[in-house]
Design an enzyme around this catalytic site. Structure first.
Site, mmCIF file in Angstrom:
data_model
loop_
_atom_site.group_PDB
_atom_site.id
_atom_site.type_symbol
_atom_site.label_atom_id
_atom_site.label_comp_id
_atom_site.label_asym_id
_atom_site.label_seq_id
_atom_site.Cartn_x
_atom_site.Cartn_y
_atom_site.Cartn_z
ATOM 1 N N ASN A 64 -6.103 -2.770 2.156
ATOM 2 C CA ASN A 64 -6.044 -4.222 2.304
ATOM 3 C C ASN A 64 -7.455 -4.767 2.415
ATOM 4 O O ASN A 64 -8.324 -4.128 3.006
ATOM 5 C CB ASN A 64 -5.267 -4.618 3.563
ATOM 6 N N ARG A 124 0.820 -1.217 0.000
ATOM 7 C CA ARG A 124 0.000 0.000 0.000
ATOM 8 C C ARG A 124 0.852 1.264 0.000
ATOM 9 O O ARG A 124 0.553 2.223 -0.726
ATOM 10 C CB ARG A 124 -0.956 0.009 1.193
#
Length: 94
Positions: free
Chosen positions: A40, A22
């Site tokens: 996520n 990320r």
């Protein structure tokens, strides 16, 4: 001529959690001048919403296929979006 705008949702599968995916994706999206977010998912995948110039979105999708060092992307599902709402930058959603 300005590049046409595009919005997609990309779902990335494989070893993509616990490898800084990320944070890496936010940096890459910012570099490409994209807006959106990354998060996520409970099943171990990562979802990214990308909006911006068509060419930049296409380039970012290719970067998502590679991922950061330590990631092993097995598949990406990309869905084109008709309309969207994005933040004023690119965010990591917890």
């Amino acid at each position: 001529m300005k590049d046409r705008k595009r919005a997609v949702q990309a779902r990335i599968y494989g070893k993509v959690q616990g490898v800084g995916y990320r944070i890496w994706a936010r940096g890459e999206a910012t570099r490409f001048g994209l807006l959106g977010w990354v998060r996520n998912e409970r099943d171990g995948s990562v979802t990214a919403w990308l909006t911006g110039a068509d060419a930049a979105v296409a380039d970012m999708i290719e970067r998502l296929r590679q991922g950061p060092l330590g990631a092993a992307v097995s598949r990406i599902d990309v869905e084109e979006l008709e309309s969207w709402t994005t933040p004023g930058d690119f965010k990591i959603i917890a």
